[in-house]
Write a protein that holds these residues in place. Structure first.
Motif, PDB file in Angstrom:
ATOM      1  N   CYS A 190       0.813  -1.286  -0.018  1.00 24.12           N
ATOM      2  CA  CYS A 190      -0.127   0.120   0.025  1.00 24.12           C
ATOM      3  C   CYS A 190       0.786   1.203  -0.022  1.00 24.12           C
ATOM      4  CB  CYS A 190      -1.080   0.061   1.439  1.00 24.12           C
ATOM      5  SG  CYS A 190      -2.018  -1.273   1.207  1.00 24.12           S
ATOM      6  N   GLU A 191       1.913   1.353   0.924  1.00 20.66           N
ATOM      7  CA  GLU A 191       3.042   2.450   0.552  1.00 20.66           C
ATOM      8  C   GLU A 191       3.540   2.642  -0.540  1.00 20.66           C
ATOM      9  OE1 GLU A 191       6.563   3.995   3.322  1.00 20.66           O
ATOM     10  OE2 GLU A 191       5.401   2.445   4.038  1.00 20.66           O
ATOM     11  N   ILE A 192       4.145   1.404  -1.168  1.00 19.15           N
ATOM     12  CA  ILE A 192       4.869   1.542  -2.333  1.00 19.15           C
ATOM     13  C   ILE A 192       3.807   2.024  -3.597  1.00 19.15           C
ATOM     14  CG2 ILE A 192       6.057   0.377  -4.066  1.00 19.15           C
ATOM     15  CD1 ILE A 192       7.254  -1.454  -1.586  1.00 19.15           C
ATOM     16  N   LEU A 193       2.938   1.393  -3.469  1.00 20.06           N
ATOM     17  CA  LEU A 193       1.921   1.545  -4.717  1.00 20.06           C
ATOM     18  C   LEU A 193       0.936   2.964  -4.394  1.00 20.06           C
ATOM     19  CD1 LEU A 193       1.081  -2.025  -5.653  1.00 20.06           C
ATOM     20  CD2 LEU A 193       2.929  -0.537  -6.664  1.00 20.06           C
ATOM     21  N   GLU A 204      -9.131  -2.203 -13.523  1.00 25.38           N
ATOM     22  CA  GLU A 204      -9.667  -0.725 -13.104  1.00 25.38           C
ATOM     23  C   GLU A 204      -8.956   0.042 -12.123  1.00 25.38           C
ATOM     24  OE1 GLU A 204     -13.521  -1.570 -10.930  1.00 25.38           O
ATOM     25  OE2 GLU A 204     -12.912  -3.671 -10.724  1.00 25.38           O
ATOM     26  N   LEU A 205      -8.306  -0.611 -11.319  1.00 25.02           N
ATOM     27  CA  LEU A 205      -7.517   0.075 -10.214  1.00 25.02           C
ATOM     28  C   LEU A 205      -6.342   0.813 -10.979  1.00 25.02           C
ATOM     29  CD1 LEU A 205      -7.047   0.844  -7.408  1.00 25.02           C
ATOM     30  CD2 LEU A 205      -5.623  -1.478  -6.995  1.00 25.02           C
ATOM     31  N   PHE A 206      -5.483   0.070 -12.018  1.00 26.30           N
ATOM     32  CA  PHE A 206      -4.143   0.761 -12.401  1.00 26.30           C
ATOM     33  C   PHE A 206      -4.340   1.026 -13.835  1.00 26.30           C
ATOM     34  CE2 PHE A 206      -2.700  -2.478  -9.033  1.00 26.30           C
ATOM     35  CZ  PHE A 206      -2.164  -1.621  -8.363  1.00 26.30           C
ATOM     36  N   ILE A 207      -5.210   0.599 -14.583  1.00 33.96           N
ATOM     37  CA  ILE A 207      -5.156   1.002 -16.082  1.00 33.96           C
ATOM     38  C   ILE A 207      -6.405   2.079 -15.929  1.00 33.96           C
ATOM     39  CG2 ILE A 207      -5.794   0.387 -18.336  1.00 33.96           C
ATOM     40  CD1 ILE A 207      -4.915  -2.462 -17.857  1.00 33.96           C
ATOM     41  N   THR A 208      -5.782   3.277 -15.970  1.00 32.52           N
ATOM     42  CA  THR A 208      -6.833   4.502 -16.085  1.00 32.52           C
ATOM     43  C   THR A 208      -6.593   5.191 -17.274  1.00 32.52           C
ATOM     44  OG1 THR A 208      -5.032   5.785 -15.030  1.00 32.52           O
ATOM     45  CG2 THR A 208      -6.400   4.821 -13.680  1.00 32.52           C
ATOM     46  N   ASP A 209      -5.495   4.947 -18.075  1.00 27.82           N
ATOM     47  CA  ASP A 209      -5.692   5.357 -19.511  1.00 27.82           C
ATOM     48  C   ASP A 209      -4.328   4.629 -20.222  1.00 27.82           C
ATOM     49  OD1 ASP A 209      -2.875   6.721 -19.286  1.00 27.82           O
ATOM     50  OD2 ASP A 209      -3.961   8.049 -17.797  1.00 27.82           O
ATOM     51  N   ALA A 210      -4.354   4.838 -21.520  1.00 24.72           N
ATOM     52  CA  ALA A 210      -3.476   4.089 -22.468  1.00 24.72           C
ATOM     53  C   ALA A 210      -2.018   4.312 -22.044  1.00 24.72           C
ATOM     54  CB  ALA A 210      -3.589   4.260 -23.724  1.00 24.72           C
ATOM     55  N   THR A 211      -1.417   5.430 -21.391  1.00 27.98           N
ATOM     56  CA  THR A 211      -0.178   5.506 -21.143  1.00 27.98           C
ATOM     57  C   THR A 211       0.294   5.569 -19.762  1.00 27.98           C
ATOM     58  OG1 THR A 211      -0.690   8.043 -20.925  1.00 27.98           O
ATOM     59  CG2 THR A 211       0.058   6.930 -23.314  1.00 27.98           C
ATOM     60  N   SER A 212      -0.516   5.612 -18.735  1.00 27.45           N
ATOM     61  CA  SER A 212      -0.101   5.655 -17.164  1.00 27.45           C
ATOM     62  C   SER A 212       0.452   4.228 -17.125  1.00 27.45           C
ATOM     63  CB  SER A 212      -1.089   6.169 -16.467  1.00 27.45           C
ATOM     64  OG  SER A 212      -1.640   7.504 -16.551  1.00 27.45           O
TER      65      SER A 212
END
Length: 374
Positions: free
Chosen positions: A37-40, A54-62
């Motif tokens: 949790c601290e690292i991410l 749905e948590l990490f893929i918010t757009d095509a580049t992030s």
């Protein structure tokens, strides 16, 4: 009530600074420890049970590299690999550097989860990059210094050679015009001898500054050192001396400029002979590969080097011999540098011999990796 073993495991997992995230086969996050949790930049209450996409893929580049690692493990089962990727946190100016290692969680030979270990290596990575830049800059400065010294050496050698030749020539001319019993003959002889010494010094400086760039090729290592020994012995024949070389070589080939590097080895062998009282000089040479480095050691059993002298033996013009110019080891150092290598000289002290160490980069990284794995 949780069992004693589960309490121990839970406490251990919470106490380590490595982030742990477990994803179910259908892509849900089923476990997070505090370090993850601290690292991410996550919260257990908010994000446990979420689909990782749905948590990490918010757009095509992030965090594209980070997401690709997780996706490869889930879809292609590329577990067991270690990756170093950037990870950007919202409102944080610079991305972190994360080390990600993955594995499977199994039960009865069935995969019930995918385990990801995260380490924040940002400081370690940045320190390594700073060190790499510093080493690169130092190498550039050393190269600039050597090139500047070469230009200066050539200019000075040219300016000194002409008057030195004239002085020696005029001294000889006057000597021939005077009777042999003339008292000035002794002074003229001294002038002529000193002029010849200066000419020898100028020639040594020009030879040093004119050392060419090497054109490396793959050379048989044993053949290279045997040829160097033979060349050194041809020179020593004039004084009735010779070199006996014991070669312990585990590297079949090395990539060097053949003539240039062989000349450096010859110089080191002759130097060993110069500082060995006996007519026969015993030299031990070892050549081996350590990781991505070719390590060459040339060990003699001669008179050794005093501690107050050893820091200067690689300096140009430094010599402990009365008639020495002091450019031999300086030439060797420059040749090794031109091969992107390092040269070091060690001696336990007077009468205890000398060890010369040359480190050369291994040009075949794949070959080095294979050999290091055996």
């Amino acid at each position: 009530m949780p069992s004693f073993n589960s309490i121990i495991v839970e406490n251990i997992i919470e106490s380590i600074d490595v982030g742990i995230m477990v994803i179910s086969p259908d892509g849900k996050i089923v476990f997070l420890n505090s370090a993850a949790c601290e690292i991410l930049n996550l919260e257990i209450e908010k994000h446990l049970g979420f689909g990782w996409g749905e948590l990490f893929i918010t757009d095509a580049t992030s965090n594209a590299e980070f997401n690709q690692v997780i996706l490869d493990v889930i879809t292609e089962q590329k577990a067991g690999l270690k990756h170093v990727v950037p990870y950007t946190i919202k409102d944080r100016k610079c991305p972190k550097k994360l080390s990600i290692t993955s594995s499977y969680l199994t039960e009865d030979d069935k995969i019930i989860g995918l385990v990801f270990l995260f380490e924040d290596i940002t400081e370690i990575y940045n320190a390594a990059q700073r060190e790499k830049k510093a080493l690169s800059r130092n190498a550039e400065l050393q190269k600039e210094r050597i090139e500047g010294l070469d230009s200066l050496s050539q200019a000075v050698a040219h300016q000194v050679l002409n008057p030195t030749t004239v002085i020696g020539g005029m001294a000889n001319l006057i000597s021939r015009k005077l009777p042999q019993e003339d008292p000035l003959q002794l002074e003229l002889k001294i002038i002529s001898e000193e002029a010849m010494k200066l000419e020898g010094l100028v020639a040594a400086v020009k030879a040093y500054s004119n050392i060419p760039k090497p054109y490396p090729s793959e050379i048989n290592t044993v053949e290279l050192f045997n040829n160097a020994r033979e060349s050194a012995n041809l020179i020593l024949e004039r004084t009735g001396e010779k070199i006996e070389m014991k070669l312990d070589c585990t590297v079949e080939t090395i990539t060097v400029g053949k003539r240039l590097f062989q000349a450096a080895i010859v110089e080191l062998l002759l130097n060993a002979s110069n500082f060995t009282p006996e007519k026969t000089t015993d030299v031990t040479v070892t050549v081996k590969r350590i990781e991505h480095t070719i390590l060459i050691k040339i060990i003699d059993h001669g008179i050794g080097i005093e501690p107050h002298v050893i820091n200067h033996v690689l300096d140009p013009f430094f010599s402990t011999k009365a008639k020495g110019v002091g450019m031999g080891l300086a030439r060797v150092k420059k040749i090794v540098f031109e091969h992107q290598g390092k040269l070091d000289i060690e001696s336990p002290g007077s009468g205890k011999g000398t060890t010369v160490t040359i480190e050369l980069p291994c040009h075949d990284a794949e070959c080095c990796s294979i050999n290091n794995n055996h």
